[in-house]
Design an enzyme around this catalytic site. Structure first.
Site, short mmCIF file in Angstrom:
data_model
loop_
_atom_site.label_atom_id
_atom_site.label_comp_id
_atom_site.label_asym_id
_atom_site.label_seq_id
_atom_site.Cartn_x
_atom_site.Cartn_y
_atom_site.Cartn_z
N GLY A 183 0.81 -1.21 0.00
CA GLY A 183 0.00 0.00 0.00
C GLY A 183 0.84 1.26 0.00
N GLY A 184 2.05 1.16 -0.52
CA GLY A 184 2.98 2.28 -0.45
C GLY A 184 2.65 3.45 -1.34
CB ALA A 185 0.82 3.94 -4.44
N GLY A 186 -0.48 4.64 -1.31
CA GLY A 186 -1.65 5.23 -0.67
C GLY A 186 -1.32 6.45 0.15
CG ASP B 43 -4.76 -7.47 -4.89
OD1 ASP B 43 -4.60 -7.87 -3.72
OD2 ASP B 43 -5.81 -6.93 -5.28
CB ALA C 16 -1.99 -3.14 1.24
CE1 TYR D 152 -10.17 -0.41 7.94
CE2 TYR D 152 -10.92 1.08 9.66
CZ TYR D 152 -9.92 0.60 8.84
OH TYR D 152 -8.67 1.14 8.94
CG ASN E 185 -10.21 9.82 13.77
OD1 ASN E 185 -10.25 9.23 14.84
ND2 ASN E 185 -11.22 9.82 12.92
NE ARG F 71 -14.43 9.21 16.06
CZ ARG F 71 -15.56 9.00 16.73
NH1 ARG F 71 -15.64 9.37 18.01
NH2 ARG F 71 -16.59 8.45 16.13
#
Length: 350
Positions: free
Chosen positions: A7-10, A54, A75, A178, A207, A246
Site C-alpha cells: 500500500g505504499g502508493a496510498g 495485489d 495495504a 472494517y 484519525n 476523536r
C-alpha cells in the site's frame, strides 16, 4: 534495511515511503492501485523499487519479498464504506490479503512486521461512571440515536458517563465490518509470529489526516470528507451533534511512528505481538475539527445535521504513552498547525 511497504502508493503509505527513504532505508513498494483509493495513477516515489500488484497475488508477494528485511503492511480498504454490501471486499482486501502476505513472509524467512492497525478495534473508548467506575457501554440503539440521545449511558445505572483515554490493554469490541477486519489482521499476525518466531509491532492509528488524502470517496476518513466538501465550496456536514471526541493525528507523525516501530520491532520477544496506540494525545471533537478546518480554509461554516451511522462510536481517544515510553515516539504536529496546513493542502483523486 530493505523495507517492503504494501500500500505504499496510498495516503499513509506514500508518506511512509518518503520518510523511510529520507532515513536511508531501501524501499520496495507493492500496491494494487485499487480504484477506491486511486482514481488516477499516483506519481511513483523516487528511489523506491515499484511493484504494481495485489497483495492477494501470492506469486507477486513472493517476488516482492526477495531480499527484504522487514515489512510495513499498510495495504487495506479503510473507512466504513457505503453499506454492508462492502463486507466481502473488506474481508478480501484486508484479511485474505494479510494472510497471503504472512504466508509469503513465512516462506521467505522475513521475521519483522509493522502492521497498520486501527483504533476501531476498541469500539467505544474508555468511560467512567461516578457510581460504577470504569464501564463498557453497549452499542447505541437506533431509537436513542433517532431521538438525539447520542451519549452512551452507564449500562448499570443509566447515568451520564465521562469519556477518557483508552490504552492498548482495553478489550477489543469491533462494531462494524472494517473494525472486524482490522482485528482479524492482528490475530493473523499473532498466529504468524507464534508459528515462525517472528515479531510484530501493531500501530493502532487514530484519525489520521494530512496532505494527500483522497477526496470525494466514502472510504476516506471524516477529515477528508470535510476537506472535500470545502474544496467543492460546500459546508462540511457534521453528524450527530458534533460532540464526538476523536484523536486527530498528522500523517507525518504516523510515518514517524512507523520508523520508530521498525527500529523497535527487533527488540520484541520472538513469537510475540505488541500493540501501540498512535495518536496525537490531543482529543478534539468532530465539530471542533470541522470548525478549525473551515476557518483556515475560509469557509463555508460547518452544518450540524443530527444524522448518524449505526457503525459509528461516540468517543474514542488514545493514550499513546506506550509508544512514547517504549519506542521514543511522540506527535510533533499540533492540532491548529496541522489543520491550517490541511485546509489548503492538495488532495488526491479518490
Amino acid at each position: 534495511m530493505l523495507i517492503l511497504v504494501t500500500g505504499g502508493a496510498g495516503f499513509i503509505g506514500s508518506h511512509l515511503v518518503t520518510a523511510l527513504t529520507a532515513a536511508g532505508h531501501g524501499v520496495r513498494v507493492l500496491d494494487a492501485l485499487l480504484p477506491a483509493a486511486h482514481r488516477t495513477p499516483p506519481p511513483r516515489p523516487e528511489g523506491a523499487d515499484w511493484r504494481q500488484a495485489d497483495v492477494r497475488d501470492a506469486s507477486a508477494v513472493a517476488d516482492a519479498l526477495h531480499g527484504v528485511d522487514a515489512v510495513c503492511h499498510q495495504a487495506a480498504m479503510v473507512g466504513l464504506g457505503k453499506d454492508f454490501a462492502d463486507a466481502p471486499a473488506y474481508v478480501g482486501c484486508n484479511d485474505l490479503g494479510t494472510a497471503v502476505l504472512l504466508a509469503g513472509m513465512a516462506e521467505a524467512g522475513v521475521r519483522r512486521l509493522v502492521l497498520a492497525g486501527s483504533m476501531v478495534v476498541y469500539g467505544e473508548g474508555r468511560y467512567e461512571c461516578s457510581r460504577h467506575g470504569t464501564v463498557r457501554p453497549g452499542p447505541r440503539t437506533p431509537a436513542c440515536l433517532e431521538a438525539g440521545r447520542f451519549e452512551p449511558p452507564c449500562p448499570h445505572c443509566g447515568e451520564p458517563l465521562a469519556p477518557g483515554l483508552v490504552d492498548e490493554d482495553a478489550p477489543a469490541d469491533p462494531r462494524n465490518v472494517y473494525a472486524a477486519t482490522k482485528l482479524a489482521q492482528e490475530h493473523l499476525a499473532a498466529a504468524w509470529a507464534r508459528a515462525t518466531r517472528g515479531r510484530v509491532a501493531v500501530l493502532r492509528y487514530h484519525n489520521v489526516y494530512g496532505p494527500g488524502m483522497p477526496r470525494d470517496t466514502p472510504y476516506a476518513g471524516v477529515a477528508s470528507l470535510f476537506r472535500s466538501a470545502l474544496a467543492r465550496g460546500e459546508s462540511p456536514r457534521v453528524f450527530e451533534d458534533g460532540g464526538q471526541r476523536r484523536d486527530f493525528v498528522h500523517v507525518r507523525d504516523v510515518a514517524g511512528a512507523n520508523l520508530a516501530a521498525l527500529d523497535g520491532v527487533g527488540g520484541l520477544v520472538e513469537g510475540g505481538l505488541r500493540a501501540y496506540n498512535a495518536g496525537s494525545g490531543q482529543p478534539h471533537t468532530v465539530g471542533e475539527m470541522a470548525a478549525a478546518l473551515a476557518a483556515s480554509h475560509g469557509g463555508p461554516k460547518p452544518v450540524v445535521t443530527g444524522e448518524f451511522r449505526l457503525g459509528d462510536v461516540r468517543h474514542i481517544t488514545a493514550s499513546s504513552r506506550r509508544l512514547r515510553d517504549e519506542l521514543g515516539w511522540k506527535a510533533r504536529v499540533g492540532f491548529g498547525e496541522g489543520m491550517a496546513e490541511f485546509a489548503s493542502a492538495a488532495l488526491r483523486a479518490g
